[in-house]
Design a protein around this motif. Structure first.
Motif, PDB file in Angstrom:
ATOM      1  N   TYR A 126       0.838  -1.196   0.000  1.00 41.79           N
ATOM      2  CA  TYR A 126       0.000   0.000   0.000  1.00 41.79           C
ATOM      3  C   TYR A 126       0.874   1.247   0.000  1.00 41.79           C
ATOM      4  CZ  TYR A 126      -3.573  -3.323   1.459  1.00 41.79           C
ATOM      5  OH  TYR A 126      -4.419  -4.392   1.526  1.00 41.79           O
ATOM      6  N   GLN A 127       0.341   2.335  -0.525  1.00 40.64           N
ATOM      7  CA  GLN A 127       1.012   3.629  -0.495  1.00 40.64           C
ATOM      8  C   GLN A 127       0.330   4.484   0.567  1.00 40.64           C
ATOM      9  OE1 GLN A 127       3.702   4.203  -2.589  1.00 40.64           O
ATOM     10  NE2 GLN A 127       4.062   5.991  -1.323  1.00 40.64           N
ATOM     11  N   VAL A 128       1.130   5.006   1.500  1.00 38.47           N
ATOM     12  CA  VAL A 128       0.613   5.812   2.610  1.00 38.47           C
ATOM     13  C   VAL A 128       1.339   7.151   2.608  1.00 38.47           C
ATOM     14  CG1 VAL A 128       0.423   5.967   5.127  1.00 38.47           C
ATOM     15  CG2 VAL A 128       0.036   3.780   3.978  1.00 38.47           C
ATOM     16  N   VAL A 160       1.804   3.242  12.016  1.00 41.23           N
ATOM     17  CA  VAL A 160       1.051   2.619  10.922  1.00 41.23           C
ATOM     18  C   VAL A 160       1.096   1.098  11.038  1.00 41.23           C
ATOM     19  CG1 VAL A 160       0.975   2.273   8.418  1.00 41.23           C
ATOM     20  CG2 VAL A 160       1.298   4.574   9.350  1.00 41.23           C
ATOM     21  N   GLU A 169      -9.748  -3.440   1.729  1.00 42.07           N
ATOM     22  CA  GLU A 169      -9.010  -2.179   1.693  1.00 42.07           C
ATOM     23  C   GLU A 169      -9.618  -1.131   2.613  1.00 42.07           C
ATOM     24  OE1 GLU A 169      -7.468   1.104  -1.484  1.00 42.07           O
ATOM     25  OE2 GLU A 169      -7.302  -1.005  -2.054  1.00 42.07           O
ATOM     26  N   VAL A 178      -8.055  -1.580   5.988  1.00 42.56           N
ATOM     27  CA  VAL A 178      -6.679  -1.081   5.997  1.00 42.56           C
ATOM     28  C   VAL A 178      -6.709   0.446   6.053  1.00 42.56           C
ATOM     29  CG1 VAL A 178      -4.494  -0.977   4.733  1.00 42.56           C
ATOM     30  CG2 VAL A 178      -5.830  -3.103   4.758  1.00 42.56           C
ATOM     31  N   ARG A 179      -7.588   1.065   5.270  1.00 44.74           N
ATOM     32  CA  ARG A 179      -7.721   2.529   5.258  1.00 44.74           C
ATOM     33  C   ARG A 179      -8.089   3.048   6.652  1.00 44.74           C
ATOM     34  NH1 ARG A 179      -7.872   5.711   1.217  1.00 44.74           N
ATOM     35  NH2 ARG A 179      -8.342   4.032  -0.242  1.00 44.74           N
ATOM     36  N   VAL A 203      -5.035   2.851   8.952  1.00 43.43           N
ATOM     37  CA  VAL A 203      -4.068   3.905   8.631  1.00 43.43           C
ATOM     38  C   VAL A 203      -4.595   5.260   9.122  1.00 43.43           C
ATOM     39  CG1 VAL A 203      -2.940   5.145   6.731  1.00 43.43           C
ATOM     40  CG2 VAL A 203      -3.039   2.648   6.711  1.00 43.43           C
ATOM     41  N   GLU A 254      -2.652   8.839   5.791  1.00 45.75           N
ATOM     42  CA  GLU A 254      -3.627   8.655   4.716  1.00 45.75           C
ATOM     43  C   GLU A 254      -3.205   7.528   3.784  1.00 45.75           C
ATOM     44  OE1 GLU A 254      -5.664  11.037   0.982  1.00 45.75           O
ATOM     45  OE2 GLU A 254      -4.331  12.111   2.335  1.00 45.75           O
ATOM     46  N   LEU A 255      -4.112   6.592   3.580  1.00 47.02           N
ATOM     47  CA  LEU A 255      -3.888   5.516   2.622  1.00 47.02           C
ATOM     48  C   LEU A 255      -4.265   6.040   1.250  1.00 47.02           C
ATOM     49  CD1 LEU A 255      -3.307   2.470   2.037  1.00 47.02           C
ATOM     50  CD2 LEU A 255      -5.763   2.121   2.278  1.00 47.02           C
ATOM     51  N   ARG A 292      -3.367   0.954  -3.267  1.00 43.52           N
ATOM     52  CA  ARG A 292      -2.361  -0.071  -3.505  1.00 43.52           C
ATOM     53  C   ARG A 292      -1.197   0.538  -4.283  1.00 43.52           C
ATOM     54  NH1 ARG A 292      -4.069  -5.758  -3.185  1.00 43.52           N
ATOM     55  NH2 ARG A 292      -5.789  -5.691  -1.742  1.00 43.52           N
TER      56      ARG A 292
END
Length: 102
Positions: free
Chosen positions: A38-40, A52, A84, A87-88, A91, A97-98, A101
């Motif tokens: 994931y990109q955070v 996180v 997702e 996961v969001r 985070v 902030e997520l 992906r």
């Protein structure tokens, strides 16, 4: 952005991921697990990484989490694919902030 998730019943043959996918953006294969990256945004230090990782590791089925502030990438290994939105929420709870992906 694309989601890359793989499952496998075999363990890597050498190194951290069998020498195949490290640093390529491809999902690492873990014994009997699902890996998602994931990109955070907002992580700037080790404390951020820990916050996180701590929140995501509390999700059911998560077996490992590796967050890297320098890249904003969070690699999650779980027993089954994660929702997702869960996961969001994790985070968000950590204060970041997520993006989605990686």
């Amino acid at each position: 952005m694309t989601a890359e998730t793989e499952t496998s019943q075999t363990a890597p043959t050498s190194g951290c991921c069998g020498g195949g996918a490290c640093g390529t953006g491809a999902a690492d294969v873990q014994l009997g697990g699902v890996t998602a990256v994931y990109q955070v945004t907002g992580m700037t230090c080790g404390h951020c990484e820990g916050a996180v990782a701590g929140e995501i590791s509390g999700l059911p089925g998560v077996t490992s989490v590796a967050a890297v502030a320098a890249t904003g990438r969070v690699t999650v290994v779980s027993e089954a694919p994660l929702d997702e939105s869960a996961v969001r929420e994790a985070v968000d709870e950590a204060g970041y902030e997520l993006v989605g992906r990686a």
